[in-house]
Write a protein that holds these residues in place. Structure first.
Motif, PDB file in Angstrom:
ATOM      1  N   ASP A 169       0.820  -1.203   0.000  1.00 27.46           N
ATOM      2  CA  ASP A 169       0.000   0.000   0.000  1.00 27.46           C
ATOM      3  C   ASP A 169       0.864   1.267   0.000  1.00 27.46           C
ATOM      4  OD1 ASP A 169      -2.679   0.947   0.123  1.00 27.46           O
ATOM      5  OD2 ASP A 169      -2.203   1.722   2.129  1.00 27.46           O
ATOM      6  N   LEU A 170       2.020   1.192   0.659  1.00 26.90           N
ATOM      7  CA  LEU A 170       2.951   2.330   0.692  1.00 26.90           C
ATOM      8  C   LEU A 170       3.772   2.439  -0.596  1.00 26.90           C
ATOM      9  CD1 LEU A 170       4.257   2.070   4.360  1.00 26.90           C
ATOM     10  CD2 LEU A 170       3.432   4.191   3.298  1.00 26.90           C
ATOM     11  N   GLY A 171       3.561   1.506  -1.510  1.00 23.24           N
ATOM     12  CA  GLY A 171       4.286   1.559  -2.785  1.00 23.24           C
ATOM     13  C   GLY A 171       5.652   0.893  -2.733  1.00 23.24           C
ATOM     14  N   LEU A 172       5.942   0.167  -1.642  1.00 22.01           N
ATOM     15  CA  LEU A 172       7.261  -0.456  -1.514  1.00 22.01           C
ATOM     16  C   LEU A 172       7.395  -1.677  -2.416  1.00 22.01           C
ATOM     17  CD1 LEU A 172       7.981  -0.495   2.347  1.00 22.01           C
ATOM     18  CD2 LEU A 172       8.147   1.396   0.718  1.00 22.01           C
ATOM     19  N   SER A 173       8.615  -1.897  -2.885  1.00 23.68           N
ATOM     20  CA  SER A 173       8.973  -3.186  -3.451  1.00 23.68           C
ATOM     21  C   SER A 173       9.436  -4.092  -2.309  1.00 23.68           C
ATOM     22  CB  SER A 173      10.084  -3.026  -4.485  1.00 23.68           C
ATOM     23  OG  SER A 173       9.565  -2.426  -5.653  1.00 23.68           O
ATOM     24  N   ILE A 174       9.484  -5.389  -2.592  1.00 27.52           N
ATOM     25  CA  ILE A 174       9.773  -6.372  -1.544  1.00 27.52           C
ATOM     26  C   ILE A 174      10.984  -7.208  -1.950  1.00 27.52           C
ATOM     27  CG2 ILE A 174       8.808  -8.303  -0.209  1.00 27.52           C
ATOM     28  CD1 ILE A 174       7.154  -5.729   0.136  1.00 27.52           C
ATOM     29  N   GLY A 175      11.974  -7.287  -1.060  1.00 32.58           N
ATOM     30  CA  GLY A 175      13.147  -8.134  -1.278  1.00 32.58           C
ATOM     31  C   GLY A 175      13.000  -9.430  -0.502  1.00 32.58           C
ATOM     32  N   ILE A 176      13.156 -10.551  -1.196  1.00 34.41           N
ATOM     33  CA  ILE A 176      13.053 -11.867  -0.546  1.00 34.41           C
ATOM     34  C   ILE A 176      14.435 -12.517  -0.521  1.00 34.41           C
ATOM     35  CG2 ILE A 176      12.077 -14.199  -0.761  1.00 34.41           C
ATOM     36  CD1 ILE A 176       9.929 -12.280   0.081  1.00 34.41           C
ATOM     37  N   THR A 177      14.813 -13.017   0.662  1.00 29.71           N
ATOM     38  CA  THR A 177      16.117 -13.666   0.859  1.00 29.71           C
ATOM     39  C   THR A 177      15.936 -15.173   1.081  1.00 29.71           C
ATOM     40  OG1 THR A 177      15.966 -13.425   3.246  1.00 29.71           O
ATOM     41  CG2 THR A 177      17.034 -11.620   2.047  1.00 29.71           C
ATOM     42  N   GLY A 178      17.037 -15.840   1.401  1.00 28.50           N
ATOM     43  CA  GLY A 178      17.021 -17.262   1.700  1.00 28.50           C
ATOM     44  C   GLY A 178      16.308 -17.610   2.992  1.00 28.50           C
ATOM     45  N   TRP A 179      15.879 -16.612   3.739  1.00 25.50           N
ATOM     46  CA  TRP A 179      14.988 -16.837   4.890  1.00 25.50           C
ATOM     47  C   TRP A 179      13.790 -17.665   4.439  1.00 25.50           C
ATOM     48  CZ3 TRP A 179      15.456 -13.985   9.720  1.00 25.50           C
ATOM     49  CH2 TRP A 179      14.394 -14.171  10.609  1.00 25.50           C
ATOM     50  N   PHE A 180      13.392 -17.395   3.166  1.00 26.04           N
ATOM     51  CA  PHE A 180      12.292 -18.092   2.507  1.00 26.04           C
ATOM     52  C   PHE A 180      12.489 -19.609   2.539  1.00 26.04           C
ATOM     53  CE2 PHE A 180       9.902 -19.557  -1.173  1.00 26.04           C
ATOM     54  CZ  PHE A 180       8.747 -18.825  -1.057  1.00 26.04           C
ATOM     55  N   CYS A 181      13.756 -20.044   2.514  1.00 25.70           N
ATOM     56  CA  CYS A 181      14.069 -21.470   2.395  1.00 25.70           C
ATOM     57  C   CYS A 181      14.196 -22.151   3.753  1.00 25.70           C
ATOM     58  CB  CYS A 181      15.371 -21.652   1.625  1.00 25.70           C
ATOM     59  SG  CYS A 181      15.363 -20.848   0.015  1.00 25.70           S
ATOM     60  N   ASP A 182      13.818 -21.444   4.820  1.00 24.04           N
ATOM     61  CA  ASP A 182      13.928 -21.984   6.174  1.00 24.04           C
ATOM     62  C   ASP A 182      12.569 -22.528   6.594  1.00 24.04           C
ATOM     63  OD1 ASP A 182      13.947 -22.321   8.941  1.00 24.04           O
ATOM     64  OD2 ASP A 182      15.387 -20.693   9.241  1.00 24.04           O
ATOM     65  N   GLU A 183      12.489 -23.856   6.706  1.00 20.00           N
ATOM     66  CA  GLU A 183      11.175 -24.461   6.944  1.00 20.00           C
ATOM     67  C   GLU A 183      10.630 -24.110   8.334  1.00 20.00           C
ATOM     68  OE1 GLU A 183      13.987 -26.002   6.953  1.00 20.00           O
ATOM     69  OE2 GLU A 183      14.044 -27.137   8.829  1.00 20.00           O
ATOM     70  N   ARG A 184      11.516 -23.673   9.250  1.00 20.53           N
ATOM     71  CA  ARG A 184      11.018 -23.308  10.575  1.00 20.53           C
ATOM     72  C   ARG A 184      10.459 -21.884  10.582  1.00 20.53           C
ATOM     73  NH1 ARG A 184      16.439 -23.157  13.510  1.00 20.53           N
ATOM     74  NH2 ARG A 184      16.622 -21.825  11.677  1.00 20.53           N
ATOM     75  N   ARG A 185      11.244 -20.964   9.999  1.00 22.33           N
ATOM     76  CA  ARG A 185      10.883 -19.551  10.139  1.00 22.33           C
ATOM     77  C   ARG A 185      10.228 -18.967   8.895  1.00 22.33           C
ATOM     78  NH1 ARG A 185      16.249 -16.569  12.087  1.00 22.33           N
ATOM     79  NH2 ARG A 185      16.958 -17.304  10.049  1.00 22.33           N
ATOM     80  N   GLY A 186      10.438 -19.606   7.739  1.00 25.00           N
ATOM     81  CA  GLY A 186      10.035 -18.980   6.480  1.00 25.00           C
ATOM     82  C   GLY A 186       8.787 -19.550   5.833  1.00 25.00           C
ATOM     83  N   ALA A 187       8.165 -20.565   6.479  1.00 23.19           N
ATOM     84  CA  ALA A 187       7.050 -21.265   5.824  1.00 23.19           C
ATOM     85  C   ALA A 187       5.902 -20.322   5.477  1.00 23.19           C
ATOM     86  CB  ALA A 187       6.561 -22.402   6.720  1.00 23.19           C
ATOM     87  N   HIS A 188       5.621 -19.361   6.376  1.00 27.46           N
ATOM     88  CA  HIS A 188       4.493 -18.460   6.117  1.00 27.46           C
ATOM     89  C   HIS A 188       4.707 -17.617   4.855  1.00 27.46           C
ATOM     90  CE1 HIS A 188       7.314 -15.700   7.999  1.00 27.46           C
ATOM     91  NE2 HIS A 188       6.593 -14.712   7.555  1.00 27.46           N
ATOM     92  N   LEU A 189       5.974 -17.410   4.492  1.00 27.98           N
ATOM     93  CA  LEU A 189       6.262 -16.567   3.320  1.00 27.98           C
ATOM     94  C   LEU A 189       5.818 -17.236   2.023  1.00 27.98           C
ATOM     95  CD1 LEU A 189       9.822 -15.233   4.238  1.00 27.98           C
ATOM     96  CD2 LEU A 189       7.686 -13.935   4.231  1.00 27.98           C
ATOM     97  N   ALA A 190       5.801 -18.587   2.020  1.00 27.62           N
ATOM     98  CA  ALA A 190       5.377 -19.299   0.811  1.00 27.62           C
ATOM     99  C   ALA A 190       3.933 -18.948   0.457  1.00 27.62           C
ATOM    100  CB  ALA A 190       5.528 -20.802   1.004  1.00 27.62           C
ATOM    101  N   GLN A 191       3.105 -18.703   1.479  1.00 23.25           N
ATOM    102  CA  GLN A 191       1.708 -18.328   1.234  1.00 23.25           C
ATOM    103  C   GLN A 191       1.614 -16.892   0.715  1.00 23.25           C
ATOM    104  OE1 GLN A 191      -0.311 -20.928   1.924  1.00 23.25           O
ATOM    105  NE2 GLN A 191       1.541 -21.940   2.693  1.00 23.25           N
ATOM    106  N   LEU A 192       2.569 -16.066   1.128  1.00 22.57           N
ATOM    107  CA  LEU A 192       2.466 -14.627   0.845  1.00 22.57           C
ATOM    108  C   LEU A 192       3.116 -14.213  -0.465  1.00 22.57           C
ATOM    109  CD1 LEU A 192       3.276 -12.978   4.309  1.00 22.57           C
ATOM    110  CD2 LEU A 192       1.048 -13.339   3.221  1.00 22.57           C
ATOM    111  N   VAL A 193       4.136 -14.962  -0.885  1.00 22.81           N
ATOM    112  CA  VAL A 193       4.977 -14.455  -1.972  1.00 22.81           C
ATOM    113  C   VAL A 193       4.204 -14.368  -3.290  1.00 22.81           C
ATOM    114  CG1 VAL A 193       6.033 -16.623  -2.782  1.00 22.81           C
ATOM    115  CG2 VAL A 193       7.375 -14.524  -2.753  1.00 22.81           C
ATOM    116  N   GLY A 194       3.139 -15.188  -3.405  1.00 25.54           N
ATOM    117  CA  GLY A 194       2.303 -15.124  -4.604  1.00 25.54           C
ATOM    118  C   GLY A 194       1.469 -13.858  -4.675  1.00 25.54           C
ATOM    119  N   ARG A 195       1.369 -13.144  -3.555  1.00 22.82           N
ATOM    120  CA  ARG A 195       0.570 -11.911  -3.540  1.00 22.82           C
ATOM    121  C   ARG A 195       1.393 -10.695  -3.941  1.00 22.82           C
ATOM    122  NH1 ARG A 195      -2.205 -11.971   2.235  1.00 22.82           N
ATOM    123  NH2 ARG A 195      -2.623 -14.201   2.347  1.00 22.82           N
ATOM    124  N   ILE A 196       2.693 -10.904  -4.133  1.00 27.07           N
ATOM    125  CA  ILE A 196       3.542  -9.763  -4.513  1.00 27.07           C
ATOM    126  C   ILE A 196       3.518  -9.638  -6.037  1.00 27.07           C
ATOM    127  CG2 ILE A 196       5.846  -8.757  -4.386  1.00 27.07           C
ATOM    128  CD1 ILE A 196       6.375 -10.635  -1.958  1.00 27.07           C
TER     129      ILE A 196
END
Ligand code: ZN
Length: 271
Positions: A169-196
């Motif tokens: 909403d603020l017009g920001l772009s989003i940077g995704i790192t290898g945090w995405f590949c962490d099954e403990r901490r990054g799982a929720h991002l898999a649901q969100l990344v399709g919305r970018i």
């Protein structure tokens, strides 16, 4: 396939022994252009010096990370302004707020962030933003200034759907790192990344930090490198139900437009 790593801490001393090999290995994997993160005045000067050795391939940011916010007072502003004038510098930052570590007092963080929002407006370069545990103050600082004229990217996005919606909403772009590949901490991002939207998404390793946890074999050093960016890109592509080729193409096209980068140089032929 060409990939662009928009956040790599290549001046970090863990790369002192083999920096040129790290850059060559990345190029061999198609990671042909890198934006070297500046996180302090000295670090930004070092990032610029490194970028100068690889014209058209390496670029730099110049700024002061919230951890170093106490180092940025009014008397340092002319120096930062001068660094931002370098043609290799493609963004202002890394700047923002980090209330997780609190290495600098929060008032100093907010002041340093304000200075850099102002400098970005002055120099017409986009912002490279860091935020941790400071969502409310961070978004209110951005909102009070209106949209950054040259754009802004929230680097290493690890937040939830509320934060993502606020950033988009603020017009920001989003940077995704290898945090995405962490099954403990990054799982929720898999649901969100399709919305970018594709014109808002960029990829980064944040090397030497954030080694993707699912790499096989895992490097002994545990040091992350920009050559692992296609691994992150493939995971992001899977979660977005697109091909790695498409993901490389649209993330690179957006990074190129956002930072004003030239076309990718041809990869070196392999001997
Ligand atoms: Zn950061």
């Amino acid at each position: 396939m060409h990939w662009i790593d928009i956040g790599v801490n290549l001046t970090h001393d863990s790369f002192d022994a083999d920096r040129d090999e790290v850059i060559a290995r990345a190029a061999d994997r198609g990671v042909t252009q890198l934006v070297v993160t500046g996180a302090s005045l000295a670090g930004s000067a070092a990032a610029i010096a490194l970028a100068r050795r690889y014209p058209g391939r390496l670029f730099a940011t110049a700024g002061v990370h919230p951890h170093h916010a106490h180092e940025l007072g009014p008397q340092e502003l002319p120096q930062l302004r001068e660094l931002l004038r370098a043609p290799e510098v493609v963004a202002v930052g890394e700047c923002g707020l980090d209330y997780f570590r609190d290495y600098s007092p929060r008032a100093a963080q907010r002041q340093a962030f304000e200075y850099q929002l102002q400098l970005a407006a002055e120099c017409g370069k986009p912002l490279f933003l860091h935020q941790r545990d400071a969502h409310a103050d961070f978004t209110s600082a951005l909102r009070s200034r209106g949209r950054a004229p040259a754009g802004a990217v929230a680097h290493c996005f690890t937040g939830g759907d509320r934060e993502l919606a606020a950033y988009l909403d603020l017009g920001l772009s989003i940077g995704i790192t290898g945090w995405f590949c962490d099954e403990r901490r990054g799982a929720h991002l898999a649901q969100l990344v399709g919305r970018i939207p594709p014109q808002r998404l960029m990829l980064e390793t944040d090397a030497p930090y954030l080694l993707p946890r699912d790499l096989t074999p895992r490097p002994h050093s545990r040091r992350n490198e920009p050559m692992y960016l296609p691994h992150i890109g493939a995971a992001v592509a899977r979660a977005r139900a697109e091909t790695p080729e498409d993901c490389a193409a649209h993330t690179s096209a957006h990074a190129r437009a956002f930072f004003g980068l030239p076309q990718a140089p041809e990869s070196r032929p392999r001997g």
